[in-house]
Design a protein around this motif. Structure first.
Motif, PDB file in Angstrom:
ATOM      1  N   GLY A  21      54.794 112.011  10.716  1.00 34.34           N
ATOM      2  CA  GLY A  21      54.904 112.104   9.262  1.00 34.34           C
ATOM      3  C   GLY A  21      56.115 111.357   8.731  1.00 34.34           C
ATOM      4  O   GLY A  21      56.031 110.659   7.720  1.00 34.34           O
ATOM      5  N   ALA A  22      57.245 111.479   9.417  1.00 38.25           N
ATOM      6  CA  ALA A  22      58.452 110.760   8.991  1.00 38.25           C
ATOM      7  C   ALA A  22      58.265 109.250   9.125  1.00 38.25           C
ATOM      8  O   ALA A  22      58.679 108.486   8.249  1.00 38.25           O
ATOM      9  CB  ALA A  22      59.648 111.218   9.813  1.00 38.25           C
ATOM     10  N   ALA A  23      57.631 108.823  10.206  1.00 40.06           N
ATOM     11  CA  ALA A  23      57.402 107.388  10.403  1.00 40.06           C
ATOM     12  C   ALA A  23      56.491 106.829   9.320  1.00 40.06           C
ATOM     13  O   ALA A  23      56.756 105.752   8.765  1.00 40.06           O
ATOM     14  CB  ALA A  23      56.800 107.141  11.784  1.00 40.06           C
ATOM     15  N   VAL A  24      55.426 107.554   8.995  1.00 40.24           N
ATOM     16  CA  VAL A  24      54.516 107.094   7.942  1.00 40.24           C
ATOM     17  C   VAL A  24      55.236 107.066   6.598  1.00 40.24           C
ATOM     18  O   VAL A  24      55.122 106.101   5.839  1.00 40.24           O
ATOM     19  CB  VAL A  24      53.257 107.996   7.879  1.00 40.24           C
ATOM     20  N   GLY A  25      55.992 108.106   6.305  1.00 46.55           N
ATOM     21  CA  GLY A  25      56.709 108.161   5.038  1.00 46.55           C
ATOM     22  C   GLY A  25      57.737 107.058   4.893  1.00 46.55           C
ATOM     23  O   GLY A  25      57.881 106.474   3.823  1.00 46.55           O
ATOM     24  N   LEU A  26      58.444 106.752   5.966  1.00 44.19           N
ATOM     25  CA  LEU A  26      59.475 105.717   5.894  1.00 44.19           C
ATOM     26  C   LEU A  26      58.892 104.306   5.865  1.00 44.19           C
ATOM     27  O   LEU A  26      59.416 103.438   5.181  1.00 44.19           O
ATOM     28  CB  LEU A  26      60.436 105.858   7.073  1.00 44.19           C
ATOM     29  N   THR A  27      57.826 104.079   6.614  1.00 45.06           N
ATOM     30  CA  THR A  27      57.257 102.727   6.650  1.00 45.06           C
ATOM     31  C   THR A  27      56.513 102.384   5.363  1.00 45.06           C
ATOM     32  O   THR A  27      56.525 101.231   4.936  1.00 45.06           O
ATOM     33  CB  THR A  27      56.314 102.535   7.857  1.00 45.06           C
ATOM     34  N   THR A  28      55.866 103.366   4.754  1.00 47.93           N
ATOM     35  CA  THR A  28      55.125 103.094   3.519  1.00 47.93           C
ATOM     36  C   THR A  28      55.972 103.347   2.273  1.00 47.93           C
ATOM     37  O   THR A  28      55.519 103.052   1.170  1.00 47.93           O
ATOM     38  CB  THR A  28      53.852 103.962   3.434  1.00 47.93           C
TER      39      THR A  28
END
Length: 60
Positions: A21-28
């Motif tokens: 979730g953190a990776a998706v939030g930060l990349t997008t």
């Protein structure tokens, strides 16, 4: 009287869901999307593990 089974730990699933979730939030750059994906993934993984372990306990 039988003893109840030990409680199921969901720490691994929550760590995986948090990281994804953190990776998706930060990349997008859409943090709400990352939170939603993390929560949904955490719930899905926890339910899957619970069902798997319950099936395994009943079978063997």
């Amino acid at each position: 009287m039988s003893t109840p089974p030990p409680p199921i730990s969901h720490t691994t699933e929550m760590v995986i869901a948090t990281v994804v979730g953190a990776a998706v939030g930060l990349t997008t750059e859409n943090y709400l999307l990352g939170i939603g994906i993390g929560v949904a993934l955490g719930i899905g993984l926890s339910v899957a593990k619970t069902l798997y372990l319950d099936h395994k306990r009943r079978k063997g």
